[in-house]
Scaffold this motif. Structure first.
Motif, PDB file in Angstrom:
ATOM      1  N   LEU A  29       0.833  -1.212   0.000  1.00 53.48           N
ATOM      2  CA  LEU A  29       0.000   0.000   0.000  1.00 53.48           C
ATOM      3  C   LEU A  29       0.867   1.263   0.000  1.00 53.48           C
ATOM      4  O   LEU A  29       0.557   2.249  -0.672  1.00 53.48           O
ATOM      5  CB  LEU A  29      -0.922   0.007   1.214  1.00 53.48           C
ATOM      6  N   LYS A  30       1.948   1.229   0.741  1.00 52.31           N
ATOM      7  CA  LYS A  30       2.844   2.384   0.818  1.00 52.31           C
ATOM      8  C   LYS A  30       3.555   2.652  -0.509  1.00 52.31           C
ATOM      9  O   LYS A  30       3.728   3.805  -0.920  1.00 52.31           O
ATOM     10  CB  LYS A  30       3.873   2.153   1.926  1.00 52.31           C
ATOM     11  N   GLU A  31       3.946   1.593  -1.187  1.00 45.00           N
ATOM     12  CA  GLU A  31       4.798   1.739  -2.370  1.00 45.00           C
ATOM     13  C   GLU A  31       4.063   1.598  -3.692  1.00 45.00           C
ATOM     14  O   GLU A  31       4.663   1.792  -4.751  1.00 45.00           O
ATOM     15  CB  GLU A  31       5.925   0.694  -2.318  1.00 45.00           C
ATOM     16  N   LEU A  32       2.766   1.282  -3.682  1.00 41.19           N
ATOM     17  CA  LEU A  32       2.068   0.915  -4.908  1.00 41.19           C
ATOM     18  C   LEU A  32       2.121   1.994  -5.975  1.00 41.19           C
ATOM     19  O   LEU A  32       2.347   1.705  -7.153  1.00 41.19           O
ATOM     20  CB  LEU A  32       0.612   0.537  -4.596  1.00 41.19           C
ATOM     21  N   HIS A  33       1.904   3.248  -5.599  1.00 39.13           N
ATOM     22  CA  HIS A  33       1.968   4.334  -6.576  1.00 39.13           C
ATOM     23  C   HIS A  33       3.321   4.345  -7.292  1.00 39.13           C
ATOM     24  O   HIS A  33       3.390   4.499  -8.520  1.00 39.13           O
ATOM     25  CB  HIS A  33       1.736   5.683  -5.883  1.00 39.13           C
ATOM     26  N   ARG A  34       4.385   4.198  -6.520  1.00 42.78           N
ATOM     27  CA  ARG A  34       5.730   4.229  -7.102  1.00 42.78           C
ATOM     28  C   ARG A  34       5.973   3.016  -7.981  1.00 42.78           C
ATOM     29  O   ARG A  34       6.569   3.127  -9.064  1.00 42.78           O
ATOM     30  CB  ARG A  34       6.770   4.294  -5.976  1.00 42.78           C
ATOM     31  N   TRP A  35       5.508   1.833  -7.531  1.00 40.58           N
ATOM     32  CA  TRP A  35       5.709   0.619  -8.334  1.00 40.58           C
ATOM     33  C   TRP A  35       4.987   0.721  -9.671  1.00 40.58           C
ATOM     34  O   TRP A  35       5.483   0.234 -10.690  1.00 40.58           O
ATOM     35  CB  TRP A  35       5.197  -0.591  -7.568  1.00 40.58           C
ATOM     36  N   MET A  36       3.803   1.329  -9.665  1.00 44.66           N
ATOM     37  CA  MET A  36       2.993   1.401 -10.882  1.00 44.66           C
ATOM     38  C   MET A  36       3.479   2.466 -11.865  1.00 44.66           C
ATOM     39  O   MET A  36       3.145   2.416 -13.049  1.00 44.66           O
ATOM     40  CB  MET A  36       1.533   1.700 -10.522  1.00 44.66           C
ATOM     41  N   LYS A  37       4.254   3.417 -11.386  1.00 42.87           N
ATOM     42  CA  LYS A  37       4.673   4.546 -12.219  1.00 42.87           C
ATOM     43  C   LYS A  37       5.600   4.081 -13.341  1.00 42.87           C
ATOM     44  O   LYS A  37       6.559   3.342 -13.103  1.00 42.87           O
ATOM     45  CB  LYS A  37       5.378   5.585 -11.356  1.00 42.87           C
ATOM     46  N   PRO A  38       5.353   4.502 -14.588  1.00 38.55           N
ATOM     47  CA  PRO A  38       6.257   4.134 -15.683  1.00 38.55           C
ATOM     48  C   PRO A  38       7.681   4.618 -15.408  1.00 38.55           C
ATOM     49  O   PRO A  38       7.887   5.678 -14.814  1.00 38.55           O
ATOM     50  CB  PRO A  38       5.657   4.850 -16.894  1.00 38.55           C
ATOM     51  N   GLU A  39       8.636   3.818 -15.816  1.00 41.07           N
ATOM     52  CA  GLU A  39      10.043   4.148 -15.605  1.00 41.07           C
ATOM     53  C   GLU A  39      10.615   4.804 -16.873  1.00 41.07           C
ATOM     54  O   GLU A  39      10.634   4.197 -17.946  1.00 41.07           O
ATOM     55  CB  GLU A  39      10.832   2.881 -15.280  1.00 41.07           C
ATOM     56  N   LYS A  40      11.052   6.051 -16.737  1.00 36.85           N
ATOM     57  CA  LYS A  40      11.644   6.750 -17.868  1.00 36.85           C
ATOM     58  C   LYS A  40      13.044   6.200 -18.135  1.00 36.85           C
ATOM     59  O   LYS A  40      13.841   6.005 -17.217  1.00 36.85           O
ATOM     60  CB  LYS A  40      11.735   8.252 -17.586  1.00 36.85           C
ATOM     61  N   VAL A  41      13.330   5.949 -19.396  1.00 35.06           N
ATOM     62  CA  VAL A  41      14.667   5.489 -19.779  1.00 35.06           C
ATOM     63  C   VAL A  41      15.164   6.348 -20.930  1.00 35.06           C
ATOM     64  O   VAL A  41      14.387   7.017 -21.625  1.00 35.06           O
ATOM     65  CB  VAL A  41      14.663   4.001 -20.195  1.00 35.06           C
ATOM     66  N   SER A  42      16.463   6.363 -21.138  1.00 30.43           N
ATOM     67  CA  SER A  42      17.031   7.184 -22.192  1.00 30.43           C
ATOM     68  C   SER A  42      16.718   6.594 -23.559  1.00 30.43           C
ATOM     69  O   SER A  42      16.613   5.377 -23.725  1.00 30.43           O
ATOM     70  CB  SER A  42      18.541   7.325 -22.008  1.00 30.43           C
ATOM     71  N   SER A  43      16.569   7.459 -24.540  1.00 33.20           N
ATOM     72  CA  SER A  43      16.338   7.022 -25.912  1.00 33.20           C
ATOM     73  C   SER A  43      17.666   7.039 -26.661  1.00 33.20           C
ATOM     74  O   SER A  43      18.731   7.162 -26.061  1.00 33.20           O
ATOM     75  CB  SER A  43      15.305   7.937 -26.576  1.00 33.20           C
ATOM     76  N   MET A  44      17.621   6.931 -27.999  1.00 31.17           N
ATOM     77  CA  MET A  44      18.850   6.862 -28.780  1.00 31.17           C
ATOM     78  C   MET A  44      18.848   7.954 -29.846  1.00 31.17           C
ATOM     79  O   MET A  44      17.794   8.411 -30.307  1.00 31.17           O
ATOM     80  CB  MET A  44      18.978   5.493 -29.468  1.00 31.17           C
ATOM     81  N   LEU A  45      20.044   8.321 -30.243  1.00 30.76           N
ATOM     82  CA  LEU A  45      20.191   9.334 -31.281  1.00 30.76           C
ATOM     83  C   LEU A  45      19.510   8.909 -32.571  1.00 30.76           C
ATOM     84  O   LEU A  45      18.941   9.726 -33.294  1.00 30.76           O
ATOM     85  CB  LEU A  45      21.687   9.586 -31.531  1.00 30.76           C
ATOM     86  N   SER A  46      19.522   7.594 -32.833  1.00 40.68           N
ATOM     87  CA  SER A  46      18.984   7.099 -34.100  1.00 40.68           C
ATOM     88  C   SER A  46      17.473   7.279 -34.208  1.00 40.68           C
ATOM     89  O   SER A  46      16.924   7.185 -35.305  1.00 40.68           O
ATOM     90  CB  SER A  46      19.343   5.623 -34.285  1.00 40.68           C
ATOM     91  N   VAL A  47      16.788   7.513 -33.099  1.00 38.76           N
ATOM     92  CA  VAL A  47      15.333   7.717 -33.147  1.00 38.76           C
ATOM     93  C   VAL A  47      14.965   9.112 -32.630  1.00 38.76           C
ATOM     94  O   VAL A  47      13.842   9.352 -32.203  1.00 38.76           O
ATOM     95  CB  VAL A  47      14.587   6.628 -32.343  1.00 38.76           C
ATOM     96  N   PHE A  48      15.917  10.034 -32.676  1.00 36.31           N
ATOM     97  CA  PHE A  48      15.651  11.413 -32.250  1.00 36.31           C
ATOM     98  C   PHE A  48      14.693  12.087 -33.255  1.00 36.31           C
ATOM     99  O   PHE A  48      14.809  11.889 -34.453  1.00 36.31           O
ATOM    100  CB  PHE A  48      16.975  12.183 -32.196  1.00 36.31           C
ATOM    101  N   PRO A  49      13.709  12.859 -32.764  1.00 37.55           N
ATOM    102  CA  PRO A  49      13.361  13.092 -31.367  1.00 37.55           C
ATOM    103  C   PRO A  49      12.378  12.026 -30.878  1.00 37.55           C
ATOM    104  O   PRO A  49      11.482  11.622 -31.600  1.00 37.55           O
ATOM    105  CB  PRO A  49      12.702  14.462 -31.415  1.00 37.55           C
ATOM    106  N   SER A  50      12.570  11.570 -29.641  1.00 38.45           N
ATOM    107  CA  SER A  50      11.671  10.555 -29.073  1.00 38.45           C
ATOM    108  C   SER A  50      11.835  10.525 -27.561  1.00 38.45           C
ATOM    109  O   SER A  50      12.780  11.104 -27.011  1.00 38.45           O
ATOM    110  CB  SER A  50      11.983   9.171 -29.653  1.00 38.45           C
ATOM    111  N   SER A  51      10.904   9.861 -26.895  1.00 39.47           N
ATOM    112  CA  SER A  51      11.041   9.588 -25.458  1.00 39.47           C
ATOM    113  C   SER A  51      10.732   8.111 -25.251  1.00 39.47           C
ATOM    114  O   SER A  51       9.986   7.501 -26.020  1.00 39.47           O
ATOM    115  CB  SER A  51      10.083  10.451 -24.642  1.00 39.47           C
TER     116      SER A  51
END
Length: 488
Positions: free
Chosen positions: A85-107
């Motif tokens: 219950l304490k951590e559920l919001h954090r566990w569910m949150k999408p994890e941002k990761v770095s993209s690559m130059l080859s697909v710029f611009p993107s997230s």
């Protein structure tokens, strides 16, 4: 299971049960934070309101002392709920990761999604915790769940069937009681994940059934958990920690209970004597009358343990205990010294109150002995020797490991709990449970800007140079390719 193939719970067939749960999953409501949190709060409320009933069921199934019931099952289940219950919001949150130059611009992000429909088949030795803990993880991850409690612990199984529907969404979380026919009917269905806690023989049956649909499995099995005791230890502390890990854990009926001790020939009598003194302090001179020892779960297991103890190769090896009370399914804590390697007791997991001591000429011989057997669920070492400790951690493969104590690692929510090799596959506990019942989905977001013509045919020399520089991260080459140098 009824003659017409219908499960006892609700009168549905296994197929109808799964169909209804899958429809409810696809409605989307289990994926919301609100639904997940509501179920966790319901389980937490059940634990708080029905603690005495839970303890009573555990006593009926195993004569489990109240302290063990609370410390080893109820409190751990409650903590798992509170943490989720304490951590559920954090566990569910999408994890941002770095993209690559080859697909710029993107997230880019990793989105955690539930697997779908989960089957949990739990064990009898910790019938409350080993049932509800994985269910907490499956709910946290947003799945619909079927819990199949062990029929060998019928009081706790009935408790779940009676109580759980009053505290959770019964259209998405089901309890199915029964034995082999019900379990077989459930295993014939398509699941998105199966978690089974038990023995390797049934684990192979679970895997075979899951293979039909390529269903992933978590198998929590067991094995012979070794305890290596060096001669430099504090004997008083060591004997207490081994004893409570063995006999204070369901009277040895625990998958991470010490299964056998390895120590040197010269030190073994001292260790055995220290353990005898400790056992008498813990359980008295007549341990069969102790209220602090759980009983053997049933007559079949009592007969199995008796057969191990009656092996003629163990003649004269009992140095403490050995008393039995078949009527009350009690076996006293039993120590056996200098046990032959080829005795029955060394060929299978004991899962009871018998503890053999194996002797070696020097403590380093423990590695060959441990590694000659299937990988255990847990391995324990008592020593002050840092080099021996480092070698033990490096050279012994086990699901988990503890230095200078036993069993406590199970209670740490920051650890994954699981086996390796024949002691199991996959793991769970806290965030590891959430991950175990989730899929990590890679999601790349792009706009309609940033179009690169070199991506498309025809592949001219200029395009090839540009793409090669882009995909290898060669910035200078990329700039040169953009300006068409060198000339073809």
């Amino acid at each position: 299971m009824a003659d017409d193939g219908r499960l006892a719970a609700g009168g549905e067939s296994a197929g109808e049960l799964v169909k209804g749960l899958r429809e409810n999953y696809y409605s989307g409501r289990t994926k919301t934070y609100k639904w997940r949190a509501a179920q966790l709060k319901g389980i937490l409320k059940m634990i708080d309101e029905k603690e005495e009933e839970i303890m009573a069921a555990l006593f009926e199934d195993l004569s489990k002392p109240k302290l063990e019931s609370f410390a080893h099952e109820i409190s751990l289940a409650r903590s798992a709920c509170v943490l989720a219950l304490k951590e559920l919001h954090r566990w569910m949150k999408p994890e941002k990761v770095s993209s690559m130059l080859s697909v710029f611009p993107s997230s880019a992000e990793i989105v955690t999604e539930p697997l779908g429909l989960v089957l949990v088949i739990s064990a009898w030795n910790y019938p409350f915790l080993l049932a509800i803990d994985p269910v907490i993880g499956a709910i946290s991850a947003g799945n619909t769940v079927v819990l199949k409690p062990s029929e060998i612990s019928p009081s706790t199984s009935a408790l779940f069937a009676r109580l759980l529907p009053d505290y959770v969404d019964g259209s998405c979380i089901k309890v199915v009681e029964g034995s082999i026919p019900e379990t077989t009917a459930l295993l014939e269905q398509k699941w998105d994940k199966i978690l089974y806690t038990g023995n390797a023989r049934v684990g192979r049956i679970i895997m075979s059934a899951a293979a039909k649909y390529l269903t992933p499995v978590i198998l929590e099995l067991g094995g012979k958990c070794p305890v290596v005791v060096d001669s430099d230890v504090n004997l008083n502390v060591t004997s207490k920690r081994i004893a409570v890990g063995k006999w204070g854990s369901n009277n040895g009926q625990a998958c991470i209970a010490p299964d056998y001790i390895i120590t040197t020939k010269s030190f073994a009598p001292k260790l055995a004597e220290a353990l005898k003194i400790t056992l008498e302090k813990f359980y008295g001179e007549d341990p069969l009358k102790s209220e602090d020892l759980a009983r053997v779960v049933n007559s079949n297991h009592f007969a199995r343990l008796t057969k191990l103890l009656d092996d003629e190769k163990l003649s004269g090896k009992i140095v403490h205990g050995g008393m039995k009370d078949e009527k009350n399914l009690k076996i006293a804590p039993t120590l056996l010294l200098d046990v032959p390697h080829d005795s029955l007791i060394m060929e299978e997991e004991i899962f009871g109150p018998l503890l053999p001591i194996i002797t070696v000429d020097n403590i380093e011989k423990c590695f060959d002995l441990i590694n000659s057997k299937p990988k255990p669920l847990a391995a324990y070492l008592f020593t002050k020797n840092k080099k021996l400790e480092e070698k033990f951690v490096k050279d012994v493969s086990s699901g988990g490991m503890l230095i200078n104590d036993t069993a406590l690692h199970f209670a740490n929510p920051n650890f994954p709990f699981g086996g390796v090799g024949e002691s199991g596959m996959g793991s769970y506990h806290a965030k590891f449970s959430f991950d175990a019942f989730s899929h990590k989905k890679a999601v790349l977001h792009r706009s309609f800007a940033g179009e690169v013509s070199a991506r498309y045919p025809p592949y001219t020399t200029k395009k090839q140079k540009f793409l090669r520089a882009l995909l290898t991260g060669n910035i200078i080459g990329l700039i040169l390719a953009l300006f068409g140098w060198p000339k073809s």
